[in-house]
Design a protein around this motif. Structure first.
Motif, PDB file in Angstrom:
ATOM      1  N   ALA A  12       0.839  -1.210   0.000  1.00 16.29           N
ATOM      2  CA  ALA A  12       0.000   0.000   0.000  1.00 16.29           C
ATOM      3  C   ALA A  12       0.868   1.251   0.000  1.00 16.29           C
ATOM      4  O   ALA A  12       0.567   2.222  -0.707  1.00 16.29           O
ATOM      5  CB  ALA A  12      -0.927  -0.006   1.213  1.00 16.29           C
ATOM      6  N   GLY A  13       1.946   1.231   0.773  1.00 14.29           N
ATOM      7  CA  GLY A  13       2.864   2.365   0.783  1.00 14.29           C
ATOM      8  C   GLY A  13       3.531   2.568  -0.564  1.00 14.29           C
ATOM      9  O   GLY A  13       3.672   3.697  -1.048  1.00 14.29           O
ATOM     10  N   PHE A  17       3.247   5.870  -2.945  1.00  7.46           N
ATOM     11  CA  PHE A  17       4.461   6.538  -3.421  1.00  7.46           C
ATOM     12  C   PHE A  17       4.425   6.642  -4.946  1.00  7.46           C
ATOM     13  O   PHE A  17       4.652   7.714  -5.511  1.00  7.46           O
ATOM     14  CB  PHE A  17       5.699   5.747  -2.966  1.00  7.46           C
ATOM     15  N   ASN A  18       4.137   5.530  -5.613  1.00  5.96           N
ATOM     16  CA  ASN A  18       4.141   5.504  -7.072  1.00  5.96           C
ATOM     17  C   ASN A  18       3.022   6.337  -7.678  1.00  5.96           C
ATOM     18  O   ASN A  18       3.111   6.743  -8.839  1.00  5.96           O
ATOM     19  CB  ASN A  18       4.082   4.062  -7.580  1.00  5.96           C
ATOM     20  N   ALA A  19       1.990   6.633  -6.899  1.00  2.00           N
ATOM     21  CA  ALA A  19       0.907   7.513  -7.355  1.00  2.00           C
ATOM     22  C   ALA A  19       1.224   8.978  -7.078  1.00  2.00           C
ATOM     23  O   ALA A  19       0.438   9.861  -7.416  1.00  2.00           O
ATOM     24  CB  ALA A  19      -0.402   7.117  -6.672  1.00  2.00           C
ATOM     25  N   GLY A  20       2.376   9.234  -6.451  1.00  2.00           N
ATOM     26  CA  GLY A  20       2.767  10.612  -6.163  1.00  2.00           C
ATOM     27  C   GLY A  20       2.251  11.139  -4.844  1.00  2.00           C
ATOM     28  O   GLY A  20       2.426  12.317  -4.541  1.00  2.00           O
ATOM     29  N   ASP A  21       1.621  10.293  -4.045  1.00  2.00           N
ATOM     30  CA  ASP A  21       1.125  10.717  -2.736  1.00  2.00           C
ATOM     31  C   ASP A  21       2.210  10.390  -1.703  1.00  2.00           C
ATOM     32  O   ASP A  21       2.090   9.449  -0.906  1.00  2.00           O
ATOM     33  CB  ASP A  21      -0.189  10.028  -2.398  1.00  2.00           C
ATOM     34  N   HIS A  26       4.718   7.958   3.190  1.00  2.00           N
ATOM     35  CA  HIS A  26       5.605   8.011   4.357  1.00  2.00           C
ATOM     36  C   HIS A  26       4.866   7.591   5.617  1.00  2.00           C
ATOM     37  O   HIS A  26       5.403   6.907   6.467  1.00  2.00           O
ATOM     38  CB  HIS A  26       6.248   9.414   4.473  1.00  2.00           C
ATOM     39  N   GLU A  27       3.590   7.964   5.720  1.00  2.00           N
ATOM     40  CA  GLU A  27       2.814   7.562   6.895  1.00  2.00           C
ATOM     41  C   GLU A  27       2.619   6.050   6.952  1.00  2.00           C
ATOM     42  O   GLU A  27       2.719   5.451   8.022  1.00  2.00           O
ATOM     43  CB  GLU A  27       1.465   8.283   6.905  1.00  2.00           C
ATOM     44  N   VAL A  28       2.342   5.429   5.805  1.00  2.00           N
ATOM     45  CA  VAL A  28       2.186   3.973   5.766  1.00  2.00           C
ATOM     46  C   VAL A  28       3.501   3.300   6.157  1.00  2.00           C
ATOM     47  O   VAL A  28       3.509   2.370   6.970  1.00  2.00           O
ATOM     48  CB  VAL A  28       1.719   3.499   4.368  1.00  2.00           C
ATOM     49  N   PHE A  29       4.615   3.763   5.599  1.00  2.00           N
ATOM     50  CA  PHE A  29       5.911   3.164   5.936  1.00  2.00           C
ATOM     51  C   PHE A  29       6.224   3.328   7.426  1.00  2.00           C
ATOM     52  O   PHE A  29       6.746   2.414   8.054  1.00  2.00           O
ATOM     53  CB  PHE A  29       7.033   3.759   5.085  1.00  2.00           C
ATOM     54  N   GLU A  30       5.874   4.478   7.987  1.00  2.00           N
ATOM     55  CA  GLU A  30       6.093   4.691   9.432  1.00  2.00           C
ATOM     56  C   GLU A  30       5.297   3.692  10.266  1.00  2.00           C
ATOM     57  O   GLU A  30       5.788   3.193  11.272  1.00  2.00           O
ATOM     58  CB  GLU A  30       5.708   6.114   9.842  1.00  2.00           C
ATOM     59  N   ARG A 118       9.601   6.330  -8.706  1.00  2.00           N
ATOM     60  CA  ARG A 118       8.844   5.112  -8.404  1.00  2.00           C
ATOM     61  C   ARG A 118       9.679   4.179  -7.546  1.00  2.00           C
ATOM     62  O   ARG A 118      10.900   4.159  -7.668  1.00  2.00           O
ATOM     63  CB  ARG A 118       8.457   4.389  -9.696  1.00  2.00           C
ATOM     64  N   ILE A 119       9.002   3.435  -6.734  1.00  2.00           N
ATOM     65  CA  ILE A 119       9.615   2.302  -6.049  1.00  2.00           C
ATOM     66  C   ILE A 119       9.228   1.092  -6.890  1.00  2.00           C
ATOM     67  O   ILE A 119       8.052   0.746  -6.980  1.00  2.00           O
ATOM     68  CB  ILE A 119       9.101   2.149  -4.602  1.00  2.00           C
ATOM     69  N   GLU A 120      10.213   0.505  -7.531  1.00  2.00           N
ATOM     70  CA  GLU A 120       9.940  -0.631  -8.409  1.00  2.00           C
ATOM     71  C   GLU A 120      10.145  -1.938  -7.658  1.00  2.00           C
ATOM     72  O   GLU A 120      11.101  -2.091  -6.912  1.00  2.00           O
ATOM     73  CB  GLU A 120      10.856  -0.584  -9.627  1.00  2.00           C
ATOM     74  N   MET A 121       9.222  -2.840  -7.888  1.00  2.00           N
ATOM     75  CA  MET A 121       9.301  -4.170  -7.285  1.00  2.00           C
ATOM     76  C   MET A 121       9.740  -5.152  -8.367  1.00  2.00           C
ATOM     77  O   MET A 121       9.220  -5.136  -9.480  1.00  2.00           O
ATOM     78  CB  MET A 121       7.944  -4.578  -6.715  1.00  2.00           C
TER      79      MET A 121
END
Length: 130
Positions: A12-13, A17-21, A26-30, A118-121
């Motif tokens: 979800a994080g 991030f990849n959507a530009g939010d 950062h809140e999800v990662f925290e 982007r954070i690429e997986m």
């Protein structure tokens, strides 16, 4: 948490991030830090938080964007090119390019619009049928 994965909710994080939010990412990662405490992914999560905050500051035109991106880049430095399926090296290169642009031009607005980070997986390799 499986030893080769981030805590539940990491995807979800990444999507935020990849959507530009970047702020929401950062809140999800925290929120995942407690679940990751004591594991090798804790430091990567902290780096991703700092990178997301840096990009949020760029978008919101707040001071401190370069500082946060630099902090995140420094924390990403010791990780391998791919860590728990995250293409860390690609993100490191992007952050370095953006820091250079920020230093040269004073803004990332046009770059973030034209080509957002982007954070690429990386997909897991196929396992041979046995």
């Amino acid at each position: 948490m499986p030893p080769d994965r981030f805590p539940l909710g990491f995807g979800a994080g990444v999507r935020l991030f990849n959507a530009g939010d970047f702020f929401a990412a950062h809140e999800v990662f925290e929120e995942l830090l407690d679940a990751a405490e004591g594991s090798d992914c804790w430091g990567c999560l902290v780096a991703l938080i700092q990178v997301a905050v840096g990009y949020h500051k760029c978008v919101a035109v707040h001071p401190g964007a370069a500082r946060m991106l630099n902090l995140g880049a420094a924390k990403l430095a010791p990780f391998p090119a791919v860590f728990r399926r995250v293409a860390v090296d690609r993100l490191r290169r992007r952050v370095a390019e953006d820091l250079a642009t920020l230093e040269r031009e004073g803004s990332l607005a046009s770059r973030l619009t034209a080509s957002p980070p982007r954070i690429e997986m990386i997909r897991e390799p196929l396992r041979p049928a046995g």
